[in-house]
Design a protein around this motif. Structure first.
Motif, PDB file in Angstrom:
ATOM      1  N   SER A 134      -1.922  43.256  52.454  1.00 29.31           N
ATOM      2  CA  SER A 134      -1.966  43.054  51.016  1.00 29.31           C
ATOM      3  C   SER A 134      -0.866  43.848  50.334  1.00 29.31           C
ATOM      4  O   SER A 134      -0.340  44.814  50.893  1.00 29.31           O
ATOM      5  CB  SER A 134      -3.326  43.487  50.469  1.00 29.31           C
ATOM      6  OG  SER A 134      -3.351  43.365  49.068  1.00 29.31           O
ATOM      7  N   ILE A 145      -1.621  45.358  47.602  1.00 29.23           N
ATOM      8  CA  ILE A 145      -2.408  46.429  46.987  1.00 29.23           C
ATOM      9  C   ILE A 145      -2.716  47.462  48.070  1.00 29.23           C
ATOM     10  O   ILE A 145      -3.098  47.120  49.190  1.00 29.23           O
ATOM     11  CB  ILE A 145      -3.707  45.873  46.376  1.00 29.23           C
ATOM     12  CG1 ILE A 145      -3.365  44.844  45.299  1.00 29.23           C
ATOM     13  CG2 ILE A 145      -4.559  46.982  45.807  1.00 29.23           C
ATOM     14  CD1 ILE A 145      -4.560  44.128  44.752  1.00 29.23           C
ATOM     15  N   LEU A 156      -8.328  48.412  48.868  1.00 26.68           N
ATOM     16  CA  LEU A 156      -9.233  47.428  48.294  1.00 26.68           C
ATOM     17  C   LEU A 156     -10.678  47.851  48.542  1.00 26.68           C
ATOM     18  O   LEU A 156     -11.069  48.114  49.682  1.00 26.68           O
ATOM     19  CB  LEU A 156      -8.996  46.049  48.905  1.00 26.68           C
ATOM     20  CG  LEU A 156      -7.653  45.399  48.620  1.00 26.68           C
ATOM     21  CD1 LEU A 156      -7.474  44.174  49.493  1.00 26.68           C
ATOM     22  CD2 LEU A 156      -7.577  45.008  47.170  1.00 26.68           C
TER      23      LEU A 156
END
Length: 73
Positions: free
Chosen positions: A26, A28, A31
């Motif tokens: 990802s 990000i 998560l």
């Protein structure tokens, strides 16, 4: 493709509130989710089916049916 325009895509761990961890990639960094396939009612079989409660019309008649019968009498 143009150089240096794509974001970093490292491996991350998705952590659920039930403690389940899933490895993925990802953009990000971290998560944290509230539900996953290990604890979601649809996947665990603990879901409540709509037909068990009856449809909207049946619920309405059950709730207000006695009032209609009393009003007619």
């Amino acid at each position: 493709m143009k150089p240096d325009i794509h974001p970093e895509y490292p491996e991350v761990t998705i952590v659920c509130t039930c403690g389940n961890k899933v490895q993925t990639r990802s953009t990000i960094a971290s998560l944290h989710v509230g539900l996953c396939s290990k604890c979601h009612p649809f996947y665990t079989g603990k879901r409540q089916l709509i037909n068990e409660k009856g449809g909207r019309i049946e619920q309405f008649k059950k709730r207000y049916g006695q009032q209609e019968a009393a009003a007619k009498a």
